[in-house]
Design a protein around this motif. Structure first.
Motif, mmCIF file in Angstrom:
data_model
loop_
_atom_site.group_PDB
_atom_site.id
_atom_site.type_symbol
_atom_site.label_atom_id
_atom_site.label_comp_id
_atom_site.label_asym_id
_atom_site.label_seq_id
_atom_site.Cartn_x
_atom_site.Cartn_y
_atom_site.Cartn_z
ATOM 1 N N ALA A 130 36.184 51.508 47.330
ATOM 2 C CA ALA A 130 36.890 50.638 48.272
ATOM 3 C C ALA A 130 36.122 50.467 49.576
ATOM 4 N N LYS B 85 42.984 49.864 45.917
ATOM 5 C CA LYS B 85 42.676 49.364 47.254
ATOM 6 C C LYS B 85 41.586 48.304 47.192
ATOM 7 N N GLU B 86 40.594 48.530 46.319
ATOM 8 C CA GLU B 86 39.502 47.555 46.231
ATOM 9 C C GLU B 86 39.986 46.216 45.662
ATOM 10 N N THR C 75 38.269 45.739 38.804
ATOM 11 C CA THR C 75 39.012 46.770 39.536
ATOM 12 C C THR C 75 40.237 47.233 38.755
#
Length: 299
Positions: free
Chosen positions: A218, A250-251, A245
């Motif tokens: 992230a 979060k990424e 992902t």
């Protein structure tokens, strides 16, 4: 094989005279062996052992007894390789003073500089760059800057770039930035971006953003987006970074929320790319207020 036995015989005698049992290298069926060489038995000398262990006094004694500083194993590993792998500056300096080849290459393409980058010693890297060129054909097989980036050795990366290594050199493993993203070396990723690495150049169609998204980095994703990474790029499988992902990660949120860049950002990206990474240190020659100079350099 006969050649190996002949070479090995040239150092057996001084070893038997002056090398005590406690200092003998590891052996297998009475043959000297390098524990770093993956089970390949070879003509590893006491000089190699002393260099790897950082035993400077023993190293000097062996050299005074006539051990060849350029003696290499059947795989091309020299005592200088071992000193650099162990991060032993004094041993490496002594070997170089006695004529060690700073450009010696193993069968895998590793030079002493490559080993120094593995150990993460800026002092060793600086020393070796004084004795060998930064550009070496062997680096295409075992690249020092890629290894330094992968391991997060920022000072080694900066030294190599200062001596002219290509920040965007793409090998089979990708670019240095791609390697740093894959290994989640956040500080190294940040440094490479500040120094002008191409944010979208990775490994073929796979961008650094793809690499960071794939490994769940992230912080790396955030840095890449800040420096203009293109989230719409598709890799060889036709996938965008966001598709690599994990759900609710979060990424993924960062990539989904990434909107169009403001005009100021686009201008910064354009000017930096026009200058190129090797001329970013010349931004002071541009007739701009200091505030804009700082903006261009992310200060």
């Amino acid at each position: 094989m006969a050649a190996v036995q002949t070479e090995r015989g040239s150092w057996c005698q001084p070893w038997e005279r002056g090398w005590t049992h406690t200092h003998q290298p590891h052996t297998h069926q009475q043959q000297a062996c390098n524990p770093l060489m993956g089970g390949l038995w070879s003509d590893w000398t006491p000089l190699h052992e002393a260099a790897l262990q950082g035993r400077l006094l023993v190293l000097r004694k062996l050299l005074s007894q006539g051990f060849s500083v350029r003696c290499a194993t059947v795989n091309g590993v020299t005592a200088l390789h071992e000193a650099c792998a162990g991060g032993h500056f004094s041993c490496a300096k002594t070997l170089l003073e006695h004529g060690a080849d700073a450009s010696a290459v193993t069968i895998d393409g590793a030079t002493p500089l490559f080993n120094a980058c593995c150990s993460g010693s800026p002092a060793l890297v600086r020393l070796l760059l004084q004795h060998s060129p930064a550009h070496h054909p062997a680096h295409l097989l075992a690249s020092p800057i890629h290894q330094a980036a992968k391991r997060g050795h920022i000072m080694c990366v900066e030294l190599l770039l200062a001596h002219g290594m290509n920040i965007d050199q793409e090998l089979e493993a990708g670019t240095p930035l791609y390697c740093a993203c894959e290994a989640q070396r956040t500080d190294c990723v940040h440094t490479l971006l500040l120094l002008g690495a191409d944010v979208n150049r990775g490994r073929g169609l796979d961008t650094p953003l793809h690499a960071a998204a794939r490994v769940g980095g992230a912080r790396e994703v955030a840095l890449l987006l800040e420096h203009g990474a293109d989230g719409s790029c598709r890799n060889s499988e036709g996938k965008r970074a966001v598709e690599l992902t994990q759900p609710h990660s979060k990424e993924r949120t960062l990539l989904q929320n990434a909107g169009p860049c403001p005009l100021s950002q686009l201008c910064r990206f354009r000017i930096r790319r026009s200058l190129g990474w090797h001329r970013l240190d010349r931004t002071h020659t541009l007739y701009l207020p200091q505030m804009l100079h700082n903006y261009l350099l992310y200060r």
